[in-house]
Design a protein around this motif. Structure first.
Motif, PDB file in Angstrom:
ATOM      1  N   ALA A   3       0.840  -1.193   0.000  1.00  0.00           N
ATOM      2  CA  ALA A   3       0.000   0.000   0.000  1.00  0.00           C
ATOM      3  C   ALA A   3       0.881   1.252   0.000  1.00  0.00           C
ATOM      4  CB  ALA A   3      -0.921  -0.005   1.215  1.00  0.00           C
ATOM      5  N   PRO A   4       0.517   2.301  -0.764  1.00  0.00           N
ATOM      6  CA  PRO A   4       1.305   3.540  -0.741  1.00  0.00           C
ATOM      7  C   PRO A   4       1.293   4.179   0.640  1.00  0.00           C
ATOM      8  CG  PRO A   4      -0.151   3.448  -2.653  1.00  0.00           C
ATOM      9  CD  PRO A   4      -0.555   2.335  -1.765  1.00  0.00           C
ATOM     10  N   SER A   5       2.309   5.007   0.877  1.00  0.00           N
ATOM     11  CA  SER A   5       2.428   5.734   2.139  1.00  0.00           C
ATOM     12  C   SER A   5       2.905   7.141   1.821  1.00  0.00           C
ATOM     13  CB  SER A   5       3.409   5.013   3.071  1.00  0.00           C
ATOM     14  OG  SER A   5       4.693   4.898   2.461  1.00  0.00           O
ATOM     15  N   GLY A   6       3.155   7.923   2.885  1.00  0.00           N
ATOM     16  CA  GLY A   6       3.659   9.268   2.707  1.00  0.00           C
ATOM     17  C   GLY A   6       2.675  10.189   2.018  1.00  0.00           C
ATOM     18  N   LEU A   7       1.362  10.078   2.328  1.00  0.00           N
ATOM     19  CA  LEU A   7       0.348  10.896   1.678  1.00  0.00           C
ATOM     20  C   LEU A   7       0.492  12.350   2.098  1.00  0.00           C
ATOM     21  CD1 LEU A   7      -0.741   7.934   1.478  1.00  0.00           C
ATOM     22  CD2 LEU A   7      -3.043   8.918   1.551  1.00  0.00           C
ATOM     23  N   ALA A   8       0.396  13.270   1.128  1.00  0.00           N
ATOM     24  CA  ALA A   8       0.546  14.698   1.401  1.00  0.00           C
ATOM     25  C   ALA A   8      -0.333  15.488   0.442  1.00  0.00           C
ATOM     26  CB  ALA A   8       2.009  15.136   1.261  1.00  0.00           C
ATOM     27  N   SER A   9      -0.784  16.671   0.894  1.00  0.00           N
ATOM     28  CA  SER A   9      -1.592  17.576   0.054  1.00  0.00           C
ATOM     29  C   SER A   9      -0.930  18.942   0.008  1.00  0.00           C
ATOM     30  CB  SER A   9      -3.021  17.682   0.602  1.00  0.00           C
ATOM     31  OG  SER A   9      -3.002  18.093   1.960  1.00  0.00           O
ATOM     32  N   ALA A  10      -1.062  19.624  -1.145  1.00  0.00           N
ATOM     33  CA  ALA A  10      -0.440  20.938  -1.324  1.00  0.00           C
ATOM     34  C   ALA A  10      -1.280  21.750  -2.309  1.00  0.00           C
ATOM     35  CB  ALA A  10       0.996  20.787  -1.842  1.00  0.00           C
ATOM     36  N   ASN A  11      -0.962  23.069  -2.355  1.00  0.00           N
ATOM     37  CA  ASN A  11      -1.641  23.987  -3.280  1.00  0.00           C
ATOM     38  C   ASN A  11      -3.158  23.883  -3.151  1.00  0.00           C
ATOM     39  OD1 ASN A  11       0.898  24.744  -4.362  1.00  0.00           O
ATOM     40  ND2 ASN A  11       0.842  22.989  -5.759  1.00  0.00           N
ATOM     41  N   VAL A  12      -3.646  23.849  -1.903  1.00  0.00           N
ATOM     42  CA  VAL A  12      -5.082  23.723  -1.656  1.00  0.00           C
ATOM     43  C   VAL A  12      -5.749  25.078  -1.874  1.00  0.00           C
ATOM     44  CG1 VAL A  12      -6.854  23.087   0.018  1.00  0.00           C
ATOM     45  CG2 VAL A  12      -4.648  21.866  -0.012  1.00  0.00           C
ATOM     46  N   THR A  13      -6.808  25.105  -2.717  1.00  0.00           N
ATOM     47  CA  THR A  13      -7.596  26.315  -2.964  1.00  0.00           C
ATOM     48  C   THR A  13      -9.036  26.051  -2.535  1.00  0.00           C
ATOM     49  OG1 THR A  13      -8.226  25.688  -5.213  1.00  0.00           O
ATOM     50  CG2 THR A  13      -6.109  26.798  -4.943  1.00  0.00           C
ATOM     51  N   SER A  14      -9.947  26.966  -2.913  1.00  0.00           N
ATOM     52  CA  SER A  14     -11.365  26.769  -2.574  1.00  0.00           C
ATOM     53  C   SER A  14     -12.003  25.680  -3.417  1.00  0.00           C
ATOM     54  CB  SER A  14     -12.135  28.077  -2.762  1.00  0.00           C
ATOM     55  OG  SER A  14     -12.066  28.510  -4.124  1.00  0.00           O
ATOM     56  N   SER A  15     -11.374  25.256  -4.521  1.00  0.00           N
ATOM     57  CA  SER A  15     -12.004  24.263  -5.400  1.00  0.00           C
ATOM     58  C   SER A  15     -11.047  23.174  -5.866  1.00  0.00           C
ATOM     59  CB  SER A  15     -12.602  24.959  -6.634  1.00  0.00           C
ATOM     60  OG  SER A  15     -11.581  25.615  -7.373  1.00  0.00           O
ATOM     61  N   GLY A  16      -9.803  23.123  -5.352  1.00  0.00           N
ATOM     62  CA  GLY A  16      -8.869  22.115  -5.845  1.00  0.00           C
ATOM     63  C   GLY A  16      -7.732  21.861  -4.880  1.00  0.00           C
ATOM     64  N   ALA A  17      -6.946  20.806  -5.165  1.00  0.00           N
ATOM     65  CA  ALA A  17      -5.799  20.464  -4.328  1.00  0.00           C
ATOM     66  C   ALA A  17      -4.894  19.518  -5.108  1.00  0.00           C
ATOM     67  CB  ALA A  17      -6.232  19.826  -3.013  1.00  0.00           C
ATOM     68  N   ASP A  18      -3.565  19.578  -4.816  1.00  0.00           N
ATOM     69  CA  ASP A  18      -2.589  18.643  -5.379  1.00  0.00           C
ATOM     70  C   ASP A  18      -2.266  17.582  -4.335  1.00  0.00           C
ATOM     71  OD1 ASP A  18      -2.527  20.122  -7.680  1.00  0.00           O
ATOM     72  OD2 ASP A  18      -0.731  21.259  -7.123  1.00  0.00           O
ATOM     73  N   LEU A  19      -2.425  16.294  -4.693  1.00  0.00           N
ATOM     74  CA  LEU A  19      -2.154  15.187  -3.770  1.00  0.00           C
ATOM     75  C   LEU A  19      -0.937  14.413  -4.256  1.00  0.00           C
ATOM     76  CD1 LEU A  19      -5.817  13.823  -3.366  1.00  0.00           C
ATOM     77  CD2 LEU A  19      -4.704  15.716  -2.151  1.00  0.00           C
ATOM     78  N   SER A  20      -0.148  13.877  -3.323  1.00  0.00           N
ATOM     79  CA  SER A  20       1.034  13.086  -3.692  1.00  0.00           C
ATOM     80  C   SER A  20       1.272  12.028  -2.627  1.00  0.00           C
ATOM     81  CB  SER A  20       2.270  13.987  -3.844  1.00  0.00           C
ATOM     82  OG  SER A  20       2.582  14.620  -2.617  1.00  0.00           O
ATOM     83  N   TRP A  21       2.115  11.015  -2.960  1.00  0.00           N
ATOM     84  CA  TRP A  21       2.442   9.923  -2.070  1.00  0.00           C
ATOM     85  C   TRP A  21       3.776   9.304  -2.507  1.00  0.00           C
ATOM     86  CZ3 TRP A  21      -1.560  10.450  -5.366  1.00  0.00           C
ATOM     87  CH2 TRP A  21      -1.533   9.670  -6.534  1.00  0.00           C
ATOM     88  N   THR A  22       4.333   8.458  -1.669  1.00  0.00           N
ATOM     89  CA  THR A  22       5.603   7.801  -1.998  1.00  0.00           C
ATOM     90  C   THR A  22       5.341   6.692  -3.015  1.00  0.00           C
ATOM     91  OG1 THR A  22       6.429   8.252   0.211  1.00  0.00           O
ATOM     92  CG2 THR A  22       7.588   6.561  -1.075  1.00  0.00           C
ATOM     93  N   SER A  23       6.126   6.688  -4.100  1.00  0.00           N
ATOM     94  CA  SER A  23       5.939   5.686  -5.156  1.00  0.00           C
ATOM     95  C   SER A  23       6.277   4.299  -4.637  1.00  0.00           C
ATOM     96  CB  SER A  23       6.816   6.029  -6.357  1.00  0.00           C
ATOM     97  OG  SER A  23       6.736   4.995  -7.329  1.00  0.00           O
ATOM     98  N   THR A  24       5.468   3.300  -5.021  1.00  0.00           N
ATOM     99  CA  THR A  24       5.716   1.898  -4.654  1.00  0.00           C
ATOM    100  C   THR A  24       6.173   1.075  -5.846  1.00  0.00           C
ATOM    101  OG1 THR A  24       3.420   1.263  -5.109  1.00  0.00           O
ATOM    102  CG2 THR A  24       3.941   2.038  -2.861  1.00  0.00           C
ATOM    103  N   GLY A  25       6.353   1.715  -7.026  1.00  0.00           N
ATOM    104  CA  GLY A  25       6.733   0.984  -8.220  1.00  0.00           C
ATOM    105  C   GLY A  25       5.533   0.474  -9.014  1.00  0.00           C
TER     106      GLY A  25
END
Length: 815
Positions: free
Chosen positions: A712-734
């Motif tokens: 299962a992926p880990s290291g979940l993070a969110s950035a550039n959050v606005t009133s209608s959107g957000a960028d999500l990322s996580w650690t790659s597992t291959g």
């Protein structure tokens, strides 16, 4: 100069001699003399028997008074001679011409005739079969024959078809079946040019129903199925001289049919792809091709699966996709040794993937054109090897590609701003769009997103709104108009919403009290309440109580009662009322406390299926069946994975006409729940209340996934959050792909996204909301199974608030 028109009827004399001239041409010759003017009329014609009316045009001119005085009784009026089928009429016109013309008219009986020709009456009709009708009418006095006109009755009438009858009846044949015709009749009395009546009133008749002369084959079955062939058969059709069989891959429903014609009720299908599902249909041919009703409709489809491929082709590799500026995409891969053909599939990337579109290529490249703009696609390719067995490799996915952005003919306005906000008005403005000749502004209260937009059109980049509700938040949008209305791309899309809140109301407005409801047996509900002091109108809101997130439906009324219809049966509704006080918009109250009512139970037309059974369970498929329901014309099967008590997945549905169904594209090692509903009724099945309740839910678990390490992926993070959107990322597992699901916190409805990398951008979110999300990897995938990791631990983020922000505690908001 004077002109006189004389009519001569040459009857008995010329008839008895068999000579009567037609009048294709007339010539005048004039010679002037002192005693008057001489006119010579030459008429050329072939002779024929029968009556003829001769129109002679005689021109009389007065040359001078001296000519008339010198005229005497010496005249030569009329000379008739018959020479070489010609009539020469020589007329000398003098003082006595008028008298002589009257004598000739009297002698020949050429006084202008008058007639009274009336149309027929009492029109009746009788229909014989599908293409024949007999028309009748009452005879008209003096009629020698009749003109009959008829045509199909239509909102766009065609030309009349005409027939002639010498009696008061006529038979029409070769008519269109199951068609209404209109018809009328005209009397012909004596001579055609003076003896035509008006047409009668229009009557109608309808031909008999059309008959199908060639029945559709039934009893379709498939046998002797191998990896590359199958034998099809069906029940013989009476009168059939041949049959047309067509078949294609069931995985490509938009592909062209392959057809063959046979003279018996069976056909062999060869050169099929192994390990492939096919569908086939059959049509009966009951007469030579080209004649009316020579072919029956095609039968319903029957499916079968060819056997597994004996060996596999090597899979294509090094897949690339190149997008051109025009929007076409060139796909390429390394050639496979022994491959005779390649099968290419593509579709838009979506959280709910659609059907694959497919094509074949004999080379290791293929170009796709006419794709929609600004759309991301996924694609895959399969090699087909051998010349007799058509062995197929597994599908291999290529890199996703995105088509060029859509051209914008008219820029969307930006820079929306509001100012000078009062209790009932506000000024709006925006940045001018290049090329715009006008703008359309639309606005509405933000707490009633289902209410109608109010529209206004302006020629500048600003607008003033009036007659607004006080103490109310409004949303508004603007659209640019760049060319005259009606032309292509004349308007831009509407902009994103802007918001503003009017000032607080100057007076206090109280909500209504004593709310009551009365539900009628037809499903309507009458709501009533006690009038509020000072209220001039009311806003009534209602919604099903099944979910607190359901939007309110709003209705405005000036009365203290309201009847609502089109409600769902067997549902509990909540409702409330708000007062509008003052001069229409000066004040609004808070909403009253909610009340409830329940609509009558839904009528049950079909019983729920029973004895639900799951069988033939594999890693990615299962067979489900149930006892047939009497009167059912088809069944709706729905199924979904059960992954957690707190997670609810959307149902997937399958419609079948038998009491069993194959469920495919399942996740391995996953519990599924399923149920089925019977749809009963005649050919219009599927209308309201035609379906019964769903059966109690059954469950099954697919077989375990192949042993593949997929964490299962880990290291979940969110950035550039606005009133209608957000960028999500996580650690790659291959993993070669990831699935992301997200929802508003403390709700059950998940939304989905996917990505080929370890990040994704979400859009279309609600402002000032907390979202939770998870991600899992897809480590292996083929047409036979998919290997996925467990869902990751949940992470959360909160979207920003919009500006301006409605003050907390204000009345009239959405619950």
């Amino acid at each position: 100069m004077a002109c006189e028109i004389l009519r001569f009827n040459f009857r008995n004399d010329l008839k008895s001699n068999g000579m009567l001239p037609l009048l294709p041409s007339i010539r005048f010759h004039s010679n002037r003399q002192k005693s008057g003017s001489i006119y010579t009329l030459v008429v050329r014609s072939n002779f024929e028997r029968g009556g003829l009316k001769l129109n002679l045009i005689v021109l009389f001119g007065v040359i001078s008074m001296i000519t008339i005085i010198k005229s005497c009784c010496n005249f030569y009026l009329f000379f008739l001679s018959l020479i070489q089928s010609k009539i020469h009429i020589v007329m000398r016109v003098n003082f006595y011409t008028w008298l002589i013309c009257l004598l000739i008219l009297s002698f020949e009986g050429a006084v202008a005739q008058t007639t009274n020709c009336v149309p027929p009456a009492t029109l009746t009709s009788s229909v014989s079969g599908s293409t024949t009708a007999v028309l009748n009418w009452t005879p008209a006095a003096g009629a020698t024959y009749y003109n009959v006109q008829y045509r199909p009755l239509s909102s766009n009438p065609v030309q009349w078809l005409s027939m002639v009858s010498q009696s008061n009846t006529i038979t029409l044949a070769n008519l269109l079946c199951n068609t209404t015709y209109e018809w009328r009749v005209q009397s012909v009395c004596g001579n055609v040019s003076i003896g035509l009546s008006a047409f009668s009133n229009i009557a109608t008749f309808t031909t008999g129903p059309c008959t199908q002369t060639c029945p559709t084959p039934a009893g379709l079955s498939t046998s002797s199925i191998t990896a590359n062939s199958a034998q099809t058969s069906w029940s013989s059709v009476t009168g059939a001289v041949a049959y047309t069989v067509r078949y294609r891959s069931a995985n490509a429903p938009n592909a062209a049919w392959i057809t063959l014609t046979v003279q018996s009720n069976s056909a062999a299908l060869n050169n099929l792809l192994c390990n492939t599902q096919y569908e086939w249909q059959v049509q009966a041919l009951c007469s030579p091709a080209g004649t009316v009703h020579s072919a029956s409709p095609f039968s319903s489809s029957v499916s079968f699966n060819t056997l597994a491929c004996p060996t596999l082709c090597p899979a294509p590799s090094n897949l690339t996709a190149t997008v051109s500026a025009s929007g076409s995409v060139a796909l390429h891969w390394n050639a496979v040794s022994g491959a005779v053909m390649y099968h290419i599939q593509w579709r838009p990337v979506s959280s709910l993937p659609g059907q694959w579109q497919g094509a074949t290529s004999q080379t290791n490249s293929f170009t796709i054109a006419n794709l929609p703009c600004n759309t991301t696609f996924e694609w895959q390719v399969q090699a087909l090897c051998g010349t007799s067995s058509n062995q197929a490799s597994v599908f291999v996915s290529g890199p996703q590609f995105t088509t060029p952005p859509c051209p914008i003919q008219c820029p969307t306005p930006a820079g929306l701003a509001s100012a000078n906000i009062l209790q009932q008005s506000a000024d709006l403005s925006w940045t001018a769009s290049a090329g715009a000749v006008a703008y359309v502004v639309r606005y509405r209260p933000a707490n009633s997103p289902n209410s109608a937009w109010q529209l206004m059109t302006v020629q500048t980049n600003s607008a003033s709104l009036h007659n607004l509700l006080c103490n109310t938040q409004y949303e508004w949008q603007v659209q640019a108009v760049c060319s005259p209305s009606g032309t292509i791309n004349s308007t831009s899309p509407f902009s994103s919403s802007g918001f503003f809140t009017t000032l607080a109301c100057p007076t206090t407005c109280v909500p209504p009290t004593a709310l009551t409801s009365n539900v009628n047996s037809n499903g309507t509900a009458t709501l009533a309440w006690t009038a509020a002091p000072g209220a001039i109108a009311y806003v009534v809101q209602y919604r099903p109580i099944s979910s607190a997130n359901t939007l309110w439906t709003s209705v405005n009324t000036q009365a203290t009662t309201l009847t609502i219809s089109h409600l769902h049966c067997g549902v509990t509704y909540e409702w409330r009322v708000q007062s509008i006080c003052g001069n229409h918009t000066t004040a609004v109250s808070v909403f009253s406390p909610t009340e409830h009512f329940i609509t009558p139970p839904c009528p049950v037309i079909c019983p729920a299926p029973t004895n639900l059974v799951s069988s033939a369970i594999g890693m990615n498929s299962a067979q489900v069946s149930w006892d047939a329901v009497s009167g059912a014309v088809f069944y709706v099967v729905r199924f979904r994975p059960v992954t957690s008590p707190t997670v609810t997945h959307a149902w997937r549905t399958v419609t079948v006409q038998t009491n069993s169904a194959n469920l495919g594209n399942l996740f391995c090692n996953t519990m599924y729940e399923w149920t089925v509903q019977a749809i009963c009724g005649p050919s219009n099945a599927g209308t309201i209340n035609a379906g019964g309740p769903f059966a109690p839910v059954e469950q099954f678990t697919t077989l375990s996934c192949p042993q593949t390490n997929c964490p299962a992926p880990s290291g979940l993070a969110s950035a550039n959050v606005t009133s209608s959107g957000a960028d999500l990322s996580w650690t790659s597992t291959g993993a070669y792909r990831y699935h992301v699901r997200y929802r508003i916190a403390n709700t059950n409805l998940w939304m989905n996204a996917s990505s080929a990398t370890n990040s994704v951008t979400l859009s279309g979110l609600h402002p000032n909301m907390t979202y939770e999300w998870q991600v899992r990897g897809i480590c292996a995938h083929s047409s036979a199974f998919a290997v996925m990791s467990p869902w990751s631990n949940a992470d959360s983020f909160t979207t920003l608030m919009l500006s301006p922000v409605r003050p907390s505690g204000q009345p009239g908001g959405q619950d």
